[in-house]
Design an enzyme around this catalytic site. Structure first.
Site, short mmCIF file in Angstrom:
data_model
loop_
_atom_site.label_atom_id
_atom_site.label_comp_id
_atom_site.label_asym_id
_atom_site.label_seq_id
_atom_site.Cartn_x
_atom_site.Cartn_y
_atom_site.Cartn_z
N LYS A 86 -0.50 -1.66 -18.01
CA LYS A 86 -1.80 -0.99 -17.99
C LYS A 86 -2.04 -0.56 -16.55
CE LYS A 86 -5.83 -0.85 -17.29
NZ LYS A 86 -6.42 0.19 -16.43
N GLU A 137 -13.33 -7.58 1.71
CA GLU A 137 -12.43 -6.44 1.78
C GLU A 137 -13.23 -5.15 1.79
OE1 GLU A 137 -10.04 -6.84 -1.76
OE2 GLU A 137 -8.29 -6.34 -0.57
N CYS A 173 -3.84 -4.11 0.12
CA CYS A 173 -4.31 -5.50 -0.01
C CYS A 173 -4.01 -6.28 1.26
CB CYS A 173 -3.66 -6.16 -1.21
SG CYS A 173 -1.87 -6.07 -1.17
N GLY A 231 -4.91 -6.75 -8.37
CA GLY A 231 -6.19 -6.05 -8.28
C GLY A 231 -7.21 -6.92 -7.57
N SER A 232 -8.46 -6.68 -7.88
CA SER A 232 -9.55 -7.32 -7.14
C SER A 232 -9.75 -8.77 -7.60
CB SER A 232 -10.84 -6.54 -7.38
OG SER A 232 -11.15 -6.56 -8.76
N VAL A 278 -11.88 -9.05 -10.93
CA VAL A 278 -11.18 -8.83 -12.20
C VAL A 278 -10.11 -9.90 -12.41
CG1 VAL A 278 -9.82 -7.19 -13.56
CG2 VAL A 278 -11.70 -6.37 -12.15
N GLY A 279 -9.53 -10.38 -11.30
CA GLY A 279 -8.56 -11.48 -11.42
C GLY A 279 -9.16 -12.69 -12.13
N GLU A 286 -2.23 -11.37 -8.02
CA GLU A 286 -2.06 -10.80 -6.67
C GLU A 286 -3.37 -10.12 -6.33
OE1 GLU A 286 0.50 -11.11 -4.77
OE2 GLU A 286 2.27 -11.43 -6.01
P1 NAD Z 1 -9.49 -3.59 -9.87
O1 NAD Z 1 -9.48 -5.07 -9.98
O2 NAD Z 1 -10.75 -2.87 -10.01
O3 NAD Z 1 -8.51 -2.96 -10.94
C1 NAD Z 1 -7.16 -3.39 -11.05
C2 NAD Z 1 -6.70 -3.13 -12.46
O4 NAD Z 1 -7.46 -3.97 -13.34
C3 NAD Z 1 -6.90 -1.69 -12.94
O5 NAD Z 1 -5.81 -1.32 -13.74
C4 NAD Z 1 -8.17 -1.81 -13.78
O6 NAD Z 1 -8.25 -0.83 -14.79
C5 NAD Z 1 -7.99 -3.19 -14.39
N1 NAD Z 1 -9.23 -3.80 -14.85
C6 NAD Z 1 -10.50 -3.55 -14.45
N2 NAD Z 1 -11.39 -4.31 -15.15
C7 NAD Z 1 -10.66 -5.06 -16.01
C8 NAD Z 1 -10.99 -6.04 -16.98
N3 NAD Z 1 -12.24 -6.39 -17.22
N4 NAD Z 1 -9.97 -6.62 -17.66
C9 NAD Z 1 -8.69 -6.28 -17.42
N5 NAD Z 1 -8.31 -5.34 -16.53
C10 NAD Z 1 -9.29 -4.74 -15.82
O7 NAD Z 1 -8.77 -3.28 -8.48
P2 NAD Z 1 -8.51 -1.87 -7.83
O8 NAD Z 1 -9.82 -1.37 -7.32
O9 NAD Z 1 -7.70 -1.02 -8.74
O10 NAD Z 1 -7.54 -2.27 -6.61
C11 NAD Z 1 -8.03 -2.75 -5.42
C12 NAD Z 1 -7.92 -4.25 -5.38
O11 NAD Z 1 -6.58 -4.65 -5.66
C13 NAD Z 1 -8.21 -4.80 -4.01
O12 NAD Z 1 -8.98 -5.97 -4.13
C14 NAD Z 1 -6.83 -5.11 -3.45
O13 NAD Z 1 -6.80 -6.07 -2.44
C15 NAD Z 1 -6.13 -5.56 -4.67
N6 NAD Z 1 -4.68 -5.46 -4.50
C16 NAD Z 1 -3.95 -6.59 -4.32
C17 NAD Z 1 -2.58 -6.52 -4.10
C18 NAD Z 1 -1.74 -7.75 -3.88
O14 NAD Z 1 -0.54 -7.68 -4.04
N7 NAD Z 1 -2.31 -8.89 -3.54
C19 NAD Z 1 -1.96 -5.28 -4.07
C20 NAD Z 1 -2.74 -4.15 -4.25
C21 NAD Z 1 -4.10 -4.25 -4.48
#
Ligand code: NAD
Length: 477
Positions: A171, A379, A280, A224-225, A228-229, A246
């Protein structure tokens, strides 16, 4: 119009709805993606299961490796096409888009070679027994991917999962998925069986959530964030599904007075402006020992002033941010800083050619940021560097560890003992000494502690997370 890619075929969403694809350089829509549904996720998971229990699961490790190698070569051959897609979709300057495409090829190359090196052990046990451990794939793995480095994160996550023998449902972010649909097509072209790699696009709370909750998914890898994690981990916990998280970072660059400032300067600048700070592992906090604080800030200020920001195709130092809400987020941080009386040292320039409708932000260097201020804690995910000073080693460690994150740290010193002491005392998943690898290092295990997440991707270590260990005890007398 972009379609899902399920079982090696383009598929429309059951919603019959689409979402716009927007070019961050001018803010204009230029394509559409499918707005997926839980039913689409279900179709993809079923395709992955059939593949895992069928052709994919029957391949030997060496055969999987050969397919991954073919994919690596294909991605290399198509790297310009992929870079162009990513550039338009994510607003990446040409150099960055090319680097991402080549990193994707490198991930597949690395994991191609790793497939047949993953093995279990025999364990000493009682007389008359032989005990073995096997590393088995989970089965169907789900991958939720963010928008900042779609190709790189796909490479490290899906590359590792495939090498370990899993079939994958991906996804991507609704803000950046076009390149990944193309990569899945390339995988089909080089011979990956139908269902090994499936892509379902759509909104996080609709399809991402459905993937995390799906009973047919055996492992979830989420990048991701932190917010959401937490949701992903909660959803997965309902059925005790293992997760790799991550998440974000607020990574410190720690500069001691004895550091080689000629090396420090370009690396510190790059670590916060790369990908417009949307990394990130961006080095977003700069901790500097008192005696070199002023001279370093003066030189950094000059470097920031020279930075130019503009449309991705101009390939300047910095491209646009991904979307308007991200731009607004950065503005909010800067406006808070202003209200708190935090001083601005320098800013880069947005060039005249940048359309007003694009999502631009000049790189910004701020000084004496109080440790409790949100600029030192949260962040920004934009090109904003928060500088603060420290007295001595203990104070540097205290500041470095004073956030809820722990992803990456950079330590700059010529003192060998201090290098090792700092590497031990800073709480983070990676520590770079006299260098800094924002997002880099295919071979290097990567992941966080605290709110930066848990589990590791990249390197061989990732394969342990993408497998489960089975112990086989044989009593033979
Ligand atoms: P996000 O958490 O908003 O979205 C990440 C993914 O999760 C997207 O595909 C999004 O559609 C999906 N998502 C959103 N809501 C969801 C839900 N309720 N259930 C399941 N999936 C859902 O993050 P973003 O804005 O796309 O990316 C930025 C964030 O990602 C920052 O916090 C950054 O630090 C982090 N990030 C971490 C790493 C790492 O390796 N540690 C790498 C890249 C980005």
């Amino acid at each position: 119009m972009q379609l899902h890619f399920i079982a090696n075929a383009p598929v429309r969403s059951s919603s019959e709805r689409t979402l716009p694809v927007i070019d961050p350089s001018d803010g204009q829509p230029y394509d559409t993606i499918q707005r997926g549904t839980p039913e689409d996720i279900d179709a993809a998971v079923r395709a992955a299961r059939q593949c895992f229990e069928g052709p994919w699961g029957k391949l030997s490790a060496a055969e999987r490796g050969r397919l991954l190698m073919r994919l690596s070569l294909k991605v290399s051959a198509c790297s310009e096409e992929l870079a162009a897609i990513e550039q338009r979709d994510c607003g990446k300057p040409t150099k960055q888009a090319r680097a991402d495409a080549l990193a994707l090829a490198r991930y597949f190359e690395f994991y191609a070679g790793a497939c047949d090196k993953l093995h279990g052990e025999t364990l000493p046990y009682q007389e008359g027994y032989t005990v073995l451990t096997w590393r088995e794939p989970h089965g169907v793995t789900g991958h939720v991917i963010p928008w900042n480095y779609p190709m790189q994160i796909f490479g490290r996550s899906v590359g590792g999962a495939l090498a370990a023998g899993n079939a994958c449902v991906v996804k991507p972010s609704e803000d950046a998925c076009v390149s990944l649909i193309r990569v899945a097509q390339l995988a089909a072209e080089v011979g990956f069986p139908a269902g090994a790699i499936n892509i379902v696009t759509g909104l996080g709370h609709e399809v991402g959530d459905a993937l995390a909750r799906h009973a047919g998914v055996d492992h979830i890898s989420f990048t991701g964030s932190p917010r959401v994690g937490t949701l992903i981990q909660q959803a997965a916990a309902e059925r005790h599904c293992p997760v790799t998280l991550e998440l974000g970072g607020k990574s410190p660059q720690i500069v001691f007075a004895d550091a080689d400032l000629e090396q420090v300067l370009p690396t510190v600048v790059n670590a916060i402006v790369q990908n417009a700070g949307q990394t990130c592992s961006a080095g977003s906090r700069l901790l500097v020992e008192d005696s070199v604080y002023e001279p370093l800030l003066e030189r950094l200020g000059e470097a920031f002033t020279r930075l130019r920001v503009g449309p991705a195709a101009m390939d300047l130092d910095v491209g646009p941010l991904i979307r308007q809400s991200q731009q607004q987020r950065v503005w909010d941080f800067l406006s808070d800083a202003q209200h708190a009386g935090i001083s601005l040292v320098a800013q880069g320039t947005v060039v005249d050619e940048a359309p007003q409708s694009g999502f631009y932000q000049a790189p910004t260097l701020l000084r004496d940021v109080p440790v409790a201020h949100r600029l030192a804690q949260e962040e920004v995910f934009g090109p904003v560097l928060a500088a603060m000073r420290f007295r001595d080693e203990d104070h540097a460690v205290e500041l470095a560890n004073a956030t809820r994150f722990g992803l990456v740290a950079g330590v700059w010193t010529r003192d060998g003992g201090r290098m090792l002491r700092m590497a031990r005392r800073v709480r983070s998943g990676q520590v770079f000494i006299n260098n800094y690898g924002a997002g880099g290092g295919v071979e290097l295990p990567f992941g966080g502690v605290k709110s930066s997440g848990h589990g590791r991707e990249k390197g061989f270590e990732a394969l342990y997370g993408f497998t489960t260990l089975k112990t086989v005890a044989i009593r033979h007398g």
